[in-house]
Scaffold this motif. Structure first.
Motif, PDB file in Angstrom:
ATOM      1  N   ARG A   1       0.814  -1.219   0.000  1.00  0.00           N
ATOM      2  CA  ARG A   1       0.000   0.000   0.000  1.00  0.00           C
ATOM      3  C   ARG A   1       0.847   1.269   0.000  1.00  0.00           C
ATOM      4  O   ARG A   1       0.454   2.282  -0.568  1.00  0.00           O
ATOM      5  CB  ARG A   1      -0.956   0.002   1.191  1.00  0.00           C
ATOM      6  N   ASN A   2       2.014   1.239   0.612  1.00  0.00           N
ATOM      7  CA  ASN A   2       2.828   2.459   0.694  1.00  0.00           C
ATOM      8  C   ASN A   2       3.271   2.958  -0.674  1.00  0.00           C
ATOM      9  O   ASN A   2       3.475   4.156  -0.873  1.00  0.00           O
ATOM     10  CB  ASN A   2       4.057   2.221   1.577  1.00  0.00           C
ATOM     11  N   SER A   3       3.457   2.048  -1.637  1.00  0.00           N
ATOM     12  CA  SER A   3       3.902   2.452  -2.968  1.00  0.00           C
ATOM     13  C   SER A   3       2.751   2.880  -3.866  1.00  0.00           C
ATOM     14  O   SER A   3       2.967   3.389  -4.963  1.00  0.00           O
ATOM     15  CB  SER A   3       4.651   1.303  -3.645  1.00  0.00           C
ATOM     16  N   GLY A   4       1.520   2.648  -3.422  1.00  0.00           N
ATOM     17  CA  GLY A   4       0.365   2.909  -4.277  1.00  0.00           C
ATOM     18  C   GLY A   4      -0.059   1.696  -5.072  1.00  0.00           C
ATOM     19  O   GLY A   4      -1.199   1.609  -5.529  1.00  0.00           O
ATOM     20  N   TYR A   5       0.849   0.755  -5.241  1.00  0.00           N
ATOM     21  CA  TYR A   5       0.549  -0.478  -5.991  1.00  0.00           C
ATOM     22  C   TYR A   5      -0.548  -1.267  -5.282  1.00  0.00           C
ATOM     23  O   TYR A   5      -1.484  -1.768  -5.910  1.00  0.00           O
ATOM     24  CB  TYR A   5       1.832  -1.294  -6.100  1.00  0.00           C
ATOM     25  N   GLY A   6      -0.433  -1.362  -3.945  1.00  0.00           N
ATOM     26  CA  GLY A   6      -1.442  -2.084  -3.190  1.00  0.00           C
ATOM     27  C   GLY A   6      -2.804  -1.425  -3.241  1.00  0.00           C
ATOM     28  O   GLY A   6      -3.840  -2.103  -3.269  1.00  0.00           O
ATOM     29  N   GLU A   7      -2.824  -0.083  -3.279  1.00  0.00           N
ATOM     30  CA  GLU A   7      -4.102   0.626  -3.392  1.00  0.00           C
ATOM     31  C   GLU A   7      -4.792   0.298  -4.705  1.00  0.00           C
ATOM     32  O   GLU A   7      -6.020   0.178  -4.773  1.00  0.00           O
ATOM     33  CB  GLU A   7      -3.888   2.134  -3.265  1.00  0.00           C
ATOM     34  N   TYR A   8      -3.985   0.156  -5.769  1.00  0.00           N
ATOM     35  CA  TYR A   8      -4.562  -0.225  -7.063  1.00  0.00           C
ATOM     36  C   TYR A   8      -5.213  -1.607  -6.971  1.00  0.00           C
ATOM     37  O   TYR A   8      -6.340  -1.810  -7.461  1.00  0.00           O
ATOM     38  CB  TYR A   8      -3.470  -0.235  -8.134  1.00  0.00           C
ATOM     39  N   LEU A   9      -4.531  -2.553  -6.344  1.00  0.00           N
ATOM     40  CA  LEU A   9      -5.072  -3.907  -6.232  1.00  0.00           C
ATOM     41  C   LEU A   9      -6.364  -3.912  -5.415  1.00  0.00           C
ATOM     42  O   LEU A   9      -7.332  -4.591  -5.780  1.00  0.00           O
ATOM     43  CB  LEU A   9      -4.039  -4.837  -5.596  1.00  0.00           C
ATOM     44  N   LEU A  10      -6.390  -3.154  -4.343  1.00  0.00           N
ATOM     45  CA  LEU A  10      -7.607  -3.094  -3.524  1.00  0.00           C
ATOM     46  C   LEU A  10      -8.761  -2.451  -4.289  1.00  0.00           C
ATOM     47  O   LEU A  10      -9.923  -2.864  -4.145  1.00  0.00           O
ATOM     48  CB  LEU A  10      -7.331  -2.322  -2.236  1.00  0.00           C
ATOM     49  N   ALA A  11      -8.440  -1.469  -5.128  1.00  0.00           N
ATOM     50  CA  ALA A  11      -9.485  -0.803  -5.911  1.00  0.00           C
ATOM     51  C   ALA A  11     -10.112  -1.759  -6.920  1.00  0.00           C
ATOM     52  O   ALA A  11     -11.283  -1.603  -7.294  1.00  0.00           O
ATOM     53  CB  ALA A  11      -8.911   0.416  -6.626  1.00  0.00           C
TER      54      ALA A  11
ATOM     55  N   LEU B   1     -11.068  -4.673  -6.428  1.00  0.00           N
ATOM     56  CA  LEU B   1     -12.137  -5.427  -5.784  1.00  0.00           C
ATOM     57  C   LEU B   1     -13.456  -4.668  -5.769  1.00  0.00           C
ATOM     58  O   LEU B   1     -14.512  -5.266  -5.540  1.00  0.00           O
ATOM     59  CB  LEU B   1     -11.731  -5.779  -4.350  1.00  0.00           C
ATOM     60  N   LYS B   2     -13.396  -3.382  -6.044  1.00  0.00           N
ATOM     61  CA  LYS B   2     -14.612  -2.572  -6.071  1.00  0.00           C
ATOM     62  C   LYS B   2     -15.172  -2.427  -7.477  1.00  0.00           C
ATOM     63  O   LYS B   2     -16.201  -1.790  -7.679  1.00  0.00           O
ATOM     64  CB  LYS B   2     -14.318  -1.181  -5.505  1.00  0.00           C
ATOM     65  N   GLN B   3     -14.459  -3.000  -8.468  1.00  0.00           N
ATOM     66  CA  GLN B   3     -14.859  -2.869  -9.857  1.00  0.00           C
ATOM     67  C   GLN B   3     -15.342  -4.213 -10.383  1.00  0.00           C
ATOM     68  O   GLN B   3     -14.905  -5.270  -9.916  1.00  0.00           O
ATOM     69  CB  GLN B   3     -13.678  -2.375 -10.711  1.00  0.00           C
ATOM     70  N   PRO B   4     -16.222  -4.203 -11.395  1.00  0.00           N
ATOM     71  CA  PRO B   4     -16.655  -5.469 -11.989  1.00  0.00           C
ATOM     72  C   PRO B   4     -15.519  -6.117 -12.752  1.00  0.00           C
ATOM     73  O   PRO B   4     -14.661  -5.455 -13.325  1.00  0.00           O
ATOM     74  CB  PRO B   4     -17.789  -5.051 -12.939  1.00  0.00           C
ATOM     75  N   GLN B   5     -15.489  -7.448 -12.735  1.00  0.00           N
ATOM     76  CA  GLN B   5     -14.500  -8.192 -13.508  1.00  0.00           C
ATOM     77  C   GLN B   5     -14.721  -7.937 -15.002  1.00  0.00           C
ATOM     78  O   GLN B   5     -15.819  -7.668 -15.466  1.00  0.00           O
ATOM     79  CB  GLN B   5     -14.646  -9.690 -13.247  1.00  0.00           C
ATOM     80  N   ASN B   6     -13.645  -8.012 -15.775  1.00  0.00           N
ATOM     81  CA  ASN B   6     -13.767  -8.024 -17.236  1.00  0.00           C
ATOM     82  C   ASN B   6     -12.689  -8.903 -17.796  1.00  0.00           C
ATOM     83  O   ASN B   6     -11.883  -9.473 -17.061  1.00  0.00           O
ATOM     84  CB  ASN B   6     -13.697  -6.605 -17.815  1.00  0.00           C
TER      85      ASN B   6
END
Length: 290
Positions: free
Chosen positions: A269-279, A281-286
């Motif tokens: 999460r500190n690098s922002g990479y983890g925040e992208y991965l967590l985000a 989970l809030k989006q529909p799969q494609n």
């Protein structure tokens, strides 16, 4: 279908940088180079992957990637003592391949597009051709008037087309026997072009022309490494989507669950990479292939 990433070689075109670190561990923008070919194989549904390295760099790859379990994959490792040609990967990996088909990707090749999983599990071989301004550094495909491949030539001084064969190949199990039968070229290497010629001779080579919506970058030189970083940086910042994200590829393929993705994301999460991965989970799969 199993997968091989060929991440050996001495990286002399990247000296002096590559004297202290494998080029395949160098960053392309926000990720190690090897993440990009790994994500390509994983996006093709391949979870059993052999990573071939040099003897001195093997431990660094194991430290970075482990056994692949965190991605729902199985990573194995082997060494190529000397850079004896791309086709030697099938001999190094013969036991790993077993009776299966295999996809081989070069560790310094970056792909972006939605037709790169077209190799599937072929009867014969599947390769991809991409238009380049100067194809003389690559294997070049010659097509007839009906756009059927009729010849492949390695690093021709006078290319018969602008279509270079890129570093992603899908083969049936015959590739092991074909590689074993090869003689070294004038360069002293087992050439992948000779493998493709044999499949072509047998009438079992399928050549897919990548369209203008696809991108292929060979990142083995200082200039091309910088170009690849610029490409990834611009695309990610403009779209908000990551290229070559192995965690995302594993999740989209169903190799890992939502909870697994959260566990992978937290330490990043500190690098922002983890925040992208967590985000994610809030989006529909494609089904986008990245």
């Amino acid at each position: 279908m199993k997968g091989i990433v060929l991440a050996g070689g001495s990286g002399t075109r990247l000296y002096p940088m590559a004297r202290g670190i494998s080029k395949h561990l160098m960053p392309i923008y926000d990720k190690p180079m090897i993440y990009y070919p790994l994500s390509t194989l994983m996006s093709a549904g391949i979870s059993e992957i052999l990573i071939i390295t040099t003897p001195e760099d093997n431990a660094s790859f194991v430290r970075l990637l482990g056994d692949g379990a965190q991605f729902g994959c199985t990573f194995s490792y082997a060494v190529q003592a000397r850079p004896n040609g791309i086709a030697e990967a099938f001999l190094v990996g013969e036991e790993f391949i077993g009776d299966d088909g295999v996809a081989l990707i070069l560790g310094d090749n970056l792909f972006y597009g939605d037709r790169l999983t077209a190799g599937g599990d072929p009867e014969g071989g599947v390769v991809f051709a991409y238009t380049v301004a100067d194809p003389r550094r690559y294997g070049v495909v010659e097509f007839d008037a009906d756009r059927r491949a009729v010849g492949i030539e390695e690093k021709p001084s006078e290319p018969r087309s602008n279509f270079a064969v890129v570093g992603l190949y899908f083969y049936d199990n015959d590739v092991v026997e074909i590689a074993r039968s090869l003689q070294p070229s004038a360069r002293g290497e087992l050439e992948i072009t000779d493998v493709n010629r044999e499949y072509l001779r047998r009438g079992k080579l399928h050549v897919h022309q990548l369209d203008r919506g696809s991108v292929w970058l060979d990142t083995g030189t200082i200039e091309s490494l910088a170009d690849a970083s610029d490409f990834v940086r611009v695309l990610e910042n403009r779209t908000g989507l990551k290229v070559g994200c192995v965690e995302e590829a594993a999740w989209r393929q169903g190799f890992i669950s939502d909870d697994d993705l959260r566990l992978l994301a937290e330490p990043l999460r500190n690098s922002g990479y983890g925040e992208y991965l967590l985000a994610l989970l809030k989006q529909p799969q494609n089904n986008l292939v990245r």
